[in-house]
Each structure stands twice: as structure tokens, then as C-alpha cells.
Design a protein around this motif. Structure first.
Motif, PDB file in Angstrom:
ATOM      1  N   GLN A 178       0.856  -1.183   0.000  1.00  0.00           N
ATOM      2  CA  GLN A 178       0.000   0.000   0.000  1.00  0.00           C
ATOM      3  C   GLN A 178       0.885   1.222   0.000  1.00  0.00           C
ATOM      4  OE1 GLN A 178      -2.704   0.079   3.368  1.00  0.00           O
ATOM      5  NE2 GLN A 178      -4.265   0.955   2.044  1.00  0.00           N
ATOM      6  N   ARG A 179       0.427   2.274  -0.659  1.00  0.00           N
ATOM      7  CA  ARG A 179       1.176   3.519  -0.636  1.00  0.00           C
ATOM      8  C   ARG A 179       1.448   3.921   0.814  1.00  0.00           C
ATOM      9  NH1 ARG A 179       1.275   8.988  -3.860  1.00  0.00           N
ATOM     10  NH2 ARG A 179       1.280  10.480  -2.147  1.00  0.00           N
ATOM     11  N   THR A 180       2.660   4.393   1.090  1.00  0.00           N
ATOM     12  CA  THR A 180       2.992   4.839   2.430  1.00  0.00           C
ATOM     13  C   THR A 180       3.812   6.114   2.366  1.00  0.00           C
ATOM     14  OG1 THR A 180       4.194   4.285   4.467  1.00  0.00           O
ATOM     15  CG2 THR A 180       5.033   3.310   2.451  1.00  0.00           C
ATOM     16  N   SER A 181       3.537   7.037   3.297  1.00  0.00           N
ATOM     17  CA  SER A 181       4.328   8.255   3.392  1.00  0.00           C
ATOM     18  C   SER A 181       5.375   8.113   4.488  1.00  0.00           C
ATOM     19  CB  SER A 181       3.429   9.449   3.688  1.00  0.00           C
ATOM     20  OG  SER A 181       2.582   9.694   2.595  1.00  0.00           O
ATOM     21  N   LEU A 182       4.970   7.511   5.616  1.00  0.00           N
ATOM     22  CA  LEU A 182       5.893   7.399   6.748  1.00  0.00           C
ATOM     23  C   LEU A 182       7.048   6.444   6.447  1.00  0.00           C
ATOM     24  CD1 LEU A 182       3.310   7.480   9.675  1.00  0.00           C
ATOM     25  CD2 LEU A 182       5.171   9.116   9.280  1.00  0.00           C
ATOM     26  N   ARG A 230       8.215   5.808   3.207  1.00  0.00           N
ATOM     27  CA  ARG A 230       8.583   5.900   1.800  1.00  0.00           C
ATOM     28  C   ARG A 230      10.083   5.810   1.589  1.00  0.00           C
ATOM     29  NH1 ARG A 230       7.822  10.958   3.678  1.00  0.00           N
ATOM     30  NH2 ARG A 230       8.947  12.734   2.778  1.00  0.00           N
ATOM     31  N   ASN A 289      -4.089   9.884  -4.797  1.00  0.00           N
ATOM     32  CA  ASN A 289      -2.688   9.529  -4.559  1.00  0.00           C
ATOM     33  C   ASN A 289      -1.793   9.909  -5.731  1.00  0.00           C
ATOM     34  OD1 ASN A 289      -2.649   8.562  -1.927  1.00  0.00           O
ATOM     35  ND2 ASN A 289      -3.402   6.535  -2.545  1.00  0.00           N
ATOM     36  N   ALA A 302       4.539  12.889  -2.049  1.00  0.00           N
ATOM     37  CA  ALA A 302       4.892  11.612  -1.413  1.00  0.00           C
ATOM     38  C   ALA A 302       4.653  11.604   0.091  1.00  0.00           C
ATOM     39  CB  ALA A 302       6.351  11.279  -1.709  1.00  0.00           C
ATOM     40  N   ASP A 303       4.608  12.766   0.729  1.00  0.00           N
ATOM     41  CA  ASP A 303       4.467  12.753   2.195  1.00  0.00           C
ATOM     42  C   ASP A 303       3.025  12.728   2.698  1.00  0.00           C
ATOM     43  OD1 ASP A 303       4.311  15.383   1.331  1.00  0.00           O
ATOM     44  OD2 ASP A 303       5.688  16.203   2.827  1.00  0.00           O
ATOM     45  N   VAL A 304       2.057  12.622   1.798  1.00  0.00           N
ATOM     46  CA  VAL A 304       0.652  12.376   2.195  1.00  0.00           C
ATOM     47  C   VAL A 304       0.126  11.215   1.367  1.00  0.00           C
ATOM     48  CG1 VAL A 304      -1.663  13.335   2.535  1.00  0.00           C
ATOM     49  CG2 VAL A 304       0.296  14.865   2.394  1.00  0.00           C
ATOM     50  N   SER A 305      -0.552  10.279   2.008  1.00  0.00           N
ATOM     51  CA  SER A 305      -1.119   9.124   1.312  1.00  0.00           C
ATOM     52  C   SER A 305      -2.548   8.883   1.755  1.00  0.00           C
ATOM     53  CB  SER A 305      -0.330   7.845   1.643  1.00  0.00           C
ATOM     54  OG  SER A 305       1.006   7.945   1.222  1.00  0.00           O
ATOM     55  N   ARG A 333      -5.267   6.182   2.257  1.00  0.00           N
ATOM     56  CA  ARG A 333      -5.325   4.722   2.360  1.00  0.00           C
ATOM     57  C   ARG A 333      -6.753   4.310   1.959  1.00  0.00           C
ATOM     58  NH1 ARG A 333      -0.162   2.997   5.601  1.00  0.00           N
ATOM     59  NH2 ARG A 333      -0.575   1.310   4.147  1.00  0.00           N
ATOM     60  N   ASP A 334      -7.558   3.770   2.810  1.00  0.00           N
ATOM     61  CA  ASP A 334      -8.917   3.392   2.366  1.00  0.00           C
ATOM     62  C   ASP A 334      -9.749   4.626   2.097  1.00  0.00           C
ATOM     63  OD1 ASP A 334      -8.020   1.096   4.030  1.00  0.00           O
ATOM     64  OD2 ASP A 334      -8.630   2.532   5.579  1.00  0.00           O
ATOM     65  N   HIS A 339       2.978  13.454  13.025  1.00  0.00           N
ATOM     66  CA  HIS A 339       2.650  12.535  11.931  1.00  0.00           C
ATOM     67  C   HIS A 339       1.272  11.904  12.132  1.00  0.00           C
ATOM     68  CE1 HIS A 339       6.931  12.903  11.363  1.00  0.00           C
ATOM     69  NE2 HIS A 339       7.163  12.330  12.538  1.00  0.00           N
ATOM     70  N   ALA A 340       0.797  11.224  11.092  1.00  0.00           N
ATOM     71  CA  ALA A 340      -0.440  10.448  11.232  1.00  0.00           C
ATOM     72  C   ALA A 340      -0.339   9.171  10.420  1.00  0.00           C
ATOM     73  CB  ALA A 340      -1.646  11.249  10.770  1.00  0.00           C
ATOM     74  N   GLU A 364      -2.524   8.935   5.797  1.00  0.00           N
ATOM     75  CA  GLU A 364      -1.231   8.805   6.469  1.00  0.00           C
ATOM     76  C   GLU A 364      -0.372   9.976   6.025  1.00  0.00           C
ATOM     77  OE1 GLU A 364       0.934   5.017   5.790  1.00  0.00           O
ATOM     78  OE2 GLU A 364       2.745   6.240   5.695  1.00  0.00           O
ATOM     79  N   TYR A 365       0.379  10.580   6.934  1.00  0.00           N
ATOM     80  CA  TYR A 365       1.333  11.609   6.481  1.00  0.00           C
ATOM     81  C   TYR A 365       2.552  11.687   7.366  1.00  0.00           C
ATOM     82  CZ  TYR A 365      -1.877  14.364   9.499  1.00  0.00           C
ATOM     83  OH  TYR A 365      -2.692  14.795  10.512  1.00  0.00           O
ATOM     84  N   ASP A 366       3.612  12.129   6.729  1.00  0.00           N
ATOM     85  CA  ASP A 366       4.876  12.414   7.400  1.00  0.00           C
ATOM     86  C   ASP A 366       4.801  13.912   7.708  1.00  0.00           C
ATOM     87  OD1 ASP A 366       7.451  13.232   7.965  1.00  0.00           O
ATOM     88  OD2 ASP A 366       8.382  12.035   6.390  1.00  0.00           O
TER      89      ASP A 366
END
Lengths: 272, 272
Positions: free
Chosen positions: A120-124, A126, B83, B88-91, B93-94, B59-60, B12-14
């Protein structure tokens, strides 16, 4: 002036902004960065020898390195002082005095690597996981990974290196573990060839996607031919997790490989 | 033109390069970044509502957000398309269709945060763990953390916020877990106040260092006074891990808090 002593340290690094472990004519290497820090601390050029020559972009949690220094500083102070001058992406963990005949690379009995990927796409994550969107059949990947342990010639899963005279490695163990949408492939071998883990992961992912059967993966291994090397998985999923120095394992490997080959050179690790 | 539908997504984000979740007059916010992506996809301004207003650098992994869009695209395609345009630092998910009365923030029954710290210098985790070199008495920290569950006023562990009219939170559970040189503090509460987790971690670390007793930590909690707020732990160790939507929990919390206070406003989450 003190007599020089040999120091051994465990090194962690984020490989993202390095050209790899080894000093290069240009570019920022981990070895060069550590040597600069040591030179600033000791006031003289200091060669740092690492156990594994990790490639550009590959990380390490448990790289081991040694150096000699004629200093009266105690190991704890040296570790703190090196960290004080090192950039944030390299960290010295334990640092201790070791015997004069210890060699980070040639005394190592085995190395451990871990390759992480996620579906799955991931930012944390990456910077430390390969994102593979394709559906993977993990059971088939695990069957293929189970073909690897033993003493084998891994030519088909390596990049050419002029400094390596044979491609025989003893693979102690492999595991492909799945947790939620992520997988980690761990391996322990006496040595690893250039690009080896990444080529193995590249091949295993082809098996998982159904582009190659487990039998074909085994055939590639048997072929001992770089014409069949699978595409390398990207470097950022790979971490050198540990280097072990077990004299019994070391002696056993010497025995096994001497039987297989005459006139072999010392074991070495050509990245992965 | 289709009728608008409400969509719910996990994000999700960094947080490293964001001013936080919430839109700000200047600076790169997660909310603004998601709204821009949605506007590019749907061709019209789209408000994105998040469950928790995480602070700069936080982060989340499990932020939840909703938005309305009049589109014929199916949720899977919307998730992929967002997406494709997000940095790249935000994704996302569902992503799924939800009911028109779902509100990411006001329907949430509880939020979960995790704060990670390590006792050794780290390069691989320098963006997501607070490095605390001082020796910590983990047993004392665990005693202090055990004082937190229950319905309490957390004024002493919060930054002032003009939009919050009371500081009562129901803390469902807390855990301070130690593994090798790292610790993770996890918390679940119906709501969190601005700076709350970071102030709690700041206080717990003082307890662990012996600068404050468990009793003094409890006294600060009882004081309900910002004059005693401990120094906030840095934001990069903090992750919003999950937001829960349990109607039973939600109803129970409404009951508890209505008993305690008359005329309360809707629950909300002011970061942490």
C-alpha cells in the motif's frame, strides 16, 4: 604518544543521501564520512574498515567497522565525540576496544540483511520500504525462498564485480514474513555478493506475481549465469541489520568452502 | 451532474514538512494539500474535514477525513487518483462512500496517539523518535501514566486554545512500553487538547529522570492550571495512529460529560 589500539563499532545509517558505504572518487560515502569524523577527533588520517560494502541508497542498522587510533580517550568518550561531529544520518552505536587481529570484514562469520516492502502507498515509510502494488502470492514466494539455504553458487543473483573470484555463499536461513500489508524478507549468509539481496527480492516478487514459477526461480539459481539475473529491487527497502563474529561458524565455513574450491580468497561482503 | 456523496478516507502523512493538519494563512498544511488534490480531481473547491488537528511536525498513520463530491467516479478510482496527484508525504489509504450525517471530527468516539522515544542516537528513526539520553526509571513513569485513565480535566497538560470551552477528556487507556532502547507511549481518549500528549510525555520524562515524583505529577493533573504545564516533548515523536467511530462509546461519553457539565459543545480534537 600512546600505542595505537584497535576499536570496533556498530554503525547505523540512513542510506538515502549516500553513494553507499565505500569511499568513491566523488560523492558522499558512509566510510568517508566516518573517516572525516575520526580525523577531526584524532588529528590524523584514520582508515575505517567496514564489514559490508552496502550499495548506494542501502541502509544499515548493524554495520560493524574497525579502526586503529593512538589515543588516550576511553571508548565511551570516542563514541560520543564521533557522534558529536557526525551528520544526523550516520550514528555510532556501541564502540569498544578490540584485539589487534580483529577485522570487521575478514573476521565476520555471517551477515544479516532485511528487505521490506509494502503493498500500500505509504508516506511514513517511503524511504525504507519498496511499494509493490501488484497482488503477491506469498505462499509461492515462501516456497522459492526456501530453495536458498545451503552452500550454493549465487552467480545468477549478483552483479559482476572485478574483485570477487567466486560466487559461492553459505545461506544459513531465509524468511519471508507477512504482516498486514507489509512483508519483510530476512537472510543470513556468510557473505553476500554485489546486488544479491536485491536480485533475490526482484526474482521473488516475479514469483509472487505469477510471472515466474518456483521451478523457474530454482532453474535460474542452478544456471549460475548473469544472463538470467532478475531486475534488482530498489535499494531503499534494504537494511544491513547485523554482522556476526562467531569463531565456530567462521571455521566451519572455511572448511566447507575449502572443500569446494582450492585457493579461495578471504571471505568478503560485496554489498547487496 | 450527480448528486453529491460523502466520502470518508484514512490518511497517512509524514508531518516533517507540514505546518500541521489545519489550513493556515501561510505554510503547507495537510488539509490544504488534500483540498488542492481534490480540487484538481473534481474541478471544484472541496472542503476536507479531518478528525484530529495535528500540530506542526506531528505525523499520522490513521487520520480520518471526509469530504463531499458530486462525482460519478467510484471510491477506488478516487483514492488512486488522489494519490496520483498528492506529494509523497501524504497518502490516502482506504476511501469509501459514507452516510451524509458522518462527520470525521464530530462523529469520532475516540482517538489514539503513540509517542516514540529512544535512549540511543538513531539515524534511521531521527524523524519519528525523540532521542532522550538521560537514564529513565520506567517503572515510575508507568506509575504516573496509570494515573491518567478516567474522566478528568487536563487543563494542566494543554496549551490554551480560544476555540475550546472545557478541558474534560475521558482517557480510556494509556501504556508506556519499553523495548530495547526504545519506548512507546500509547493513549486512547475521546478527545485530546492542544499539546496534550506532548505535555504528558514531557511530564512523564521528568518523572522518569527523577526530576519530579509520581505524586507531583498527580498534583499537576489535579491543579487544572496551565502555570504547571511541563515542557512539551518535541512533535516528531508523535503519531495519530487511529480514530474510532463506535456509536456506543460515543453515546456513553455524551452521557458522562453531560452529567459533568451543562451546555457542553460537541467533542472535538485540538491536536496534541
Amino acid at each position: 604518544m600512546h600505542d595505537p589500539r584497535r576499536f570496533r563499532m556498530t554503525v547505523e545509517y540512513d542510506g538515502t543521501d549516500f553513494v553507499g558505504w565505500q569511499l568513491q572518487p566523488s560523492g558522499r560515502s558512509v566510510q568517508g564520512t566516518l573517516e572525516e569524523a575520526a580525523e577531526r577527533l584524532f588529528g590524523s588520517a584514520t582508515r575505517v574498515h567496514g564489514a559490508g560494502r552496502t550499495d548506494t541508497g542501502v541502509h544499515a542498522r548493524g554495520q560493524v567497522a574497525h579502526f586503529d587510533a593512538a589515543t588516550r580517550l576511553d571508548p565511551h568518550t570516542i563514541g560520543r565525540a564521533l557522534n558529536a561531529v557526525l551528520p544526523a544520518d550516520v550514528s555510532v552505536r556501541d564502540l569498544a576496544v578490540t584485539s589487534a587481529d580483529f577485522h570487521a570484514r575478514f573476521s565476520a562469520s555471517s551477515r544479516e540483511y532485511a528487505y521490506s516492502l509494502t503493498q500500500q502507498r505509504t508516506s511514513l515509510h517511503r524511504r525504507d520500504r519498496w511499494i509493490v502494488y501488484a497482488r503477491l502470492e506469498h505462499r509461492r514466494i515462501q516456497e522459492a525462498a526456501a530453495l536458498l539455504p545451503g552452500t550454493r553458487d549465487f552467480t545468477s543473483f549478483s552483479k559482476f564485480s572485478p574483485t570477487v573470484d567466486h560466487c559461492t555463499c553459505h545461506m544459513y536461513e531465509t524468511a519471508w514474513m507477512v504482516r498486514e500489508e507489509s512483508c519483510v524478507f530476512t537472510l543470513r549468509a556468510n557473505r553476500f555478493l554485489k546486488g544479491m539481496v536485491r536480485a533475490l527480492v526482484g526474482g521473488l516478487v516475479l514469483v509472487g506475481r505469477g510471472r515466474m514459477t518456483v521451478g523457474q526461480f530454482g532453474d535460474i539459481l542452478e544456471a549460475k549465469d548473469r544472463a538470467f539475473t532478475p531486475m534488482l529491487a530498489p535499494p531503499h527497502g534494504l537494511v544491513l541489520t547485523a554482522v556476526n563474529y562467531d569463531p565456530e561458524d567462521f571455521a566451519m565455513m572455511k572448511g566447507i568452502i575449502s572443500e569446494l574450491r582450492a585457493g579461495m580468497r578471504d571471505d568478503e561482503d560485496e554489498e547487496s
